[in-house]
Motif scaffolding. Structure first.
Motif, short mmCIF file in Angstrom:
data_model
loop_
_atom_site.label_atom_id
_atom_site.label_comp_id
_atom_site.label_asym_id
_atom_site.label_seq_id
_atom_site.Cartn_x
_atom_site.Cartn_y
_atom_site.Cartn_z
N MET A 45 112.40 -9.65 4.11
CA MET A 45 112.62 -9.67 5.54
C MET A 45 114.02 -10.13 5.94
O MET A 45 114.35 -10.17 7.12
CB MET A 45 111.58 -10.58 6.21
CG MET A 45 110.14 -10.15 5.96
SD MET A 45 108.97 -11.23 6.81
CE MET A 45 107.41 -10.67 6.12
N ALA B 107 110.87 -16.23 7.30
CA ALA B 107 110.05 -15.32 6.50
C ALA B 107 109.08 -16.08 5.62
O ALA B 107 107.96 -15.61 5.36
CB ALA B 107 110.96 -14.45 5.65
N SER C 145 106.54 -8.08 9.24
CA SER C 145 106.73 -9.28 10.05
C SER C 145 105.90 -9.22 11.33
O SER C 145 105.35 -10.24 11.79
CB SER C 145 108.22 -9.46 10.38
OG SER C 145 108.70 -8.34 11.13
N CYS D 286 109.73 -3.66 6.68
CA CYS D 286 109.94 -5.07 6.97
C CYS D 286 109.62 -5.40 8.42
O CYS D 286 109.03 -6.43 8.72
CB CYS D 286 111.40 -5.43 6.69
SG CYS D 286 111.89 -7.07 7.26
#
Length: 791
Positions: free
Chosen positions: A638, A690, A656, A683
């Motif tokens: 990420m 993260a 995410s 991502c």
């Protein structure tokens, strides 16, 4: 870290492959080395070796008479020291004497017509008697010495003279001394053959000779050598050594490019050495004759006067004989007078030698007491020892300084011997004085007896005694002079030239083309080999499978071939490429290694960014999907998302988003790709933390859901060396692939993963080498031969 048992062994095939890959370096350096060797061979004059043989005698003197006297007196002979004679023969003074007898002052050189001379005057040949011109020097003028004077022929009458140099000596050839040193000399002048050239620096005439043709444009040069430079030049190549240990036969050798000059030099050197030895011995004999002649000159007048007085007395007094008693007394008196005269002569001789020894005029080195008939073994032995020590000192002084320990010791021994001679002479003088006093006393008694004789008889006896005394003394000196003259006339040197100088072999001893070219070839190969070895040792990156296995115990899975990385999906777009075949092999190897184990989740990582972990993740997922398996690809990095370079993905929703927004469903974050059976989760928006998102239980639930829907789940994880997310994701993986890049990943970057594997904190992990160029590695060099299998 794994230590290969053969890490200290040399893999010749591997090194040969490395050398072959740098073939252009070997070719370039070899050509340059051979070119340099060729120039060296052509530039270097041929140097030949020359030798002669010289024999040394046992004694310092060649007089047989002197040797017989030494045997009678039982004086121990020490003989000569070969080391001293070698030092004398190699001394500057001896070499200088030989060179002064030779005409080597001007050295002639010719610039040949070789093509290398178009670059510079590299190939130059020295000429001796074959020079097409001669340089006649004015010995009474100054000259520039040790400076190449270039002569370029302009026409039949003119030539161009060029002189260029720094720190040039202006030299007086008459007394062989340097007048001044010029900081710089640089001039070019046009002169005529046969006409003298004079300036404040030089005075010479260059005349053409019949030895060769001086065509216009030809270039020559000559050098006026100073005597010291010639001495240094010839002494540097002169070697003198005994043929065998303790042998008196000497090899005299030298090296030079002109045979005639070297042969003349060696023969002249040996001739001067022998002549000097004989001259030294003759000088000693002449000193003895001069001493005896001076004594004879004094006695000659006294003898004439005494004979004339006796004749006049007999004539005037008419006396012809005396009585028996008078004769007896006068005979005794005559004997005593003779003995007294001999004692006085001995004392005078001893006093003369003592005075000369004390004044240090060299008589101690040149006159032995036995020559004059005064046979004293101790004195003769001391003089012989002193002469030996002085000669040994002269031999050492050639190359030794005043503070040389051996020279200091010899000086001490010489002083001790000289003092012993002085003490011995003083004792002999005192002894002679005592004997003379005793003779005077006995003579006085006889004279008292004779005084009682008639006056005429007494006077006659007195004149007869005086005449007899002078006559015997004169005869004694005449006999000794004859002996000394015979000794001088028969004096010979014990040094002998056995073999005159000649060339030792016909081949040069310095320039051997085959050896030079072989050496150049070896250097031309050694330098690039050293560079390759140096670059290989300095390079700390992973070079191949064997290199990787030497630094880690983690099992090796396979390699990804080097190719056109602009095609991100090489497996899909070019299935016959080497890269596609590499991922196909990885898939098969992975399935084989896992065997019956159930594995669905594959995690792919690397040490740092740029090693190709994302490339491997995408293409391995593509290969699994193309094999008919349903595959889900997750972009878990990420911090630096890169899937957009491979697929046309939208980053509105992604991993995410799914982990941070509970309301999102799995179907909303899954995106379909152009590859059949391959879906991915990008991502998404880059989060602030993260690590916190990946630690949520929802991540575990996500993996479990994907395992139910797909045959394989491939996770593209962040690099191990930068962030800690990988260690959070590691718990979800069934198998782990660790990517290293060929000639990019440094060895020390594997320390962390090695420690985890050694502590058994990581299982089912395999190493993959990415971007391996088959042409640049020995291990997979065979694969380049199968390039026709690839599109």
């Amino acid at each position: 870290m794994k230590r290969n048992k053969k890490e200290h062994e040399i893999d010749l095939k591997s090194w040969l492959f490395k050398f072959r890959s740098k073939w252009y370096l070997f070719l370039a350096f070899t050509l340059v080395a051979l070119a340099v060797g060729y120039v060296y061979v052509k530039k270097s004059p041929s140097v030949y070796s020359f030798k002669a043989t010289l024999l040394l005698g046992d004694q310092q003197t060649g007089s047989k008479k002197a040797q017989e006297l030494l045997e009678v007196l039982q004086v121990q002979s020490k003989g000569i020291k070969v080391e001293d004679e070698i030092g004398l023969l190699q001394s500057d003074e001896m070499v200088k004497q030989a060179l002064q007898k030779l005409d080597f002052t001007v050295a002639y050189y010719k610039v040949t017509d070789h093509w290398l001379n178009n670059i510079s005057d590299l190939v130059v040949e020295e000429q001796y008697e074959s020079a097409p011109y001669t340089v006649k020097l004015d010995s009474g003028s100054y000259q520039l010495v040790d400076l190449p004077l270039v002569v370029r022929v302009l026409n039949d009458k003119q030539y161009e003279l060029t002189a260029k140099g720094e720190h040039v000596a202006r030299y007086n050839l008459g007394n062989q001394t340097v007048v001044e040193s010029l900081p710089e000399v640089n001039f070019t002048k046009v002169l005529e053959f046969g006409k003298p050239y004079r300036d404040k620096y030089m005075n010479f005439t260059l005349e053409r000779s019949d030895a060769g043709d001086m065509a216009p444009g030809k270039k020559y040069y000559f050098v006026i050598n100073s005597l010291q430079s010639l001495v240094n030049q010839y002494k540097s190549s002169l070697q003198v050594a005994p043929i065998e240990r303790e042998s008196r036969m000497l090899w005299v050798t030298s090296k030079g490019s002109i045979p005639e000059k070297q042969i003349n030099f060696l023969n002249t050197l040996m001739a001067e050495y022998v002549a000097n030895d004989l001259e030294e011995k003759n000088r000693n004999g002449r000193k003895t004759l001069e001493f005896i002649d001076s004594q004879l000159a004094t006695l000659s007048d006294s003898l004439n006067q005494s004979q004339q007085a006796l004749s006049s007395f007999r004539s005037n007094k008419r006396i012809s004989d005396v009585g028996m008693q008078s004769n007896l007394n006068f005979q005794k008196l005559s004997l005593l007078e003779s003995e007294k005269a001999r004692l006085k002569t001995d004392r005078s001789y001893f006093a003369t030698i003592l005075d000369q020894v004390q004044n240090g005029n060299g008589i101690a080195q040149s006159v032995s007491p036995s020559v004059a008939g005064i046979q004293n073994p101790i004195l003769s032995t001391l003089f012989l020892e002193l002469s030996q020590l002085n000669q040994e000192k002269a031999g050492i002084q050639v190359n030794a300084t005043e503070n040389n320990p051996k020279l200091v010791k010899l000086e001490s021994e010489i002083n001790s011997t000289r003092k012993a001679i002085e003490a011995n002479l003083k004792n002999l003088i005192r002894s002679a004085d005592i004997s003379i006093a005793d003779a005077d006393e006995r003579i006085s008694k006889l004279e008292s007896d004779i005084a009682q004789m008639p006056e005429n008889e007494r006077r006659l006896a007195d004149l007869q005694s005086q005449s007899a005394f002078i006559d015997k003394k004169y005869e004694f000196l005449l006999e000794k002079r004859a002996e000394a003259a015979i000794s001088l006339a028969t004096n010979t040197t014990d040094k002998k030239i056995i073999d005159h100088a000649s060339m030792a072999g016909n081949a040069p001893v310095n320039v051997k083309p085959k050896m030079i070219y072989m050496l150049a070839l070896l250097i031309g190969l050694a330098i690039p080999a050293g560079l390759v070895i140096l670059m290989s040792n300095v390079d700390n990156t992973i070079q191949g499978k064997d290199d990787l296995s030497s630094i880690t115990n983690i099992p090796f899975l396979g390699v990804v071939a080097h190719g056109n990385k602009s095609d991100k999906l090489a497996v899909l777009h070019n299935p016959r490429s080497a890269i596609a075949e590499s991922f196909r092999s990885l898939r098969i190897n992975l399935q084989y290694l896992m065997g019956n184990q159930s594995f669905q989740v594959i995690g792919i990582t690397s040490s740092i960014s740029g090693e190709g972990k994302t490339f491997c993740s995408v293409n391995l997922s593509t290969e699994l999907a193309m094999s008919g398996k349903r595959v889900a690809l997750i972009e878990s990095d990420m911090r630096k998302p890169t899937f957009s370079k491979y697929f046309n993905v939208a980053d509105v929703y992604g991993l995410s988003s799914y982990l941070s927004q509970p309301e999102l469903s799995l179907d909303e974050v899954i995106q379909h790709t152009e590859v059949e059976n391959l879906d991915l989760i990008s991502c998404g928006p880059i989060p602030e933390s993260a690590v916190q998102l990946l630690e949520q239980p929802k991540m575990h639930a996500l993996i479990e859901q994907l395992k139910e829907r797909y045959d394989y789940v491939v996770i593209d994880t962040p690099p191990v060396g930068y962030v800690s997310e990988y260690f959070i994701l590691m718990q979800h993986m069934d198998v782990k692939l660790y990517v290293v890049k060929h000639k990019y990943t440094e060895r020390n970057l594997l320390n962390q993963i090695n420690e985890l594997y050694a502590d058994k904190k990581m299982k089912n992990i395999y190493m993959v080498i990415n971007d391996l160029n088959y042409n640049k590695t020995y291990e997979y060099g065979y694969k380049k031969k199968g390039s026709y299998y690839y599109a």
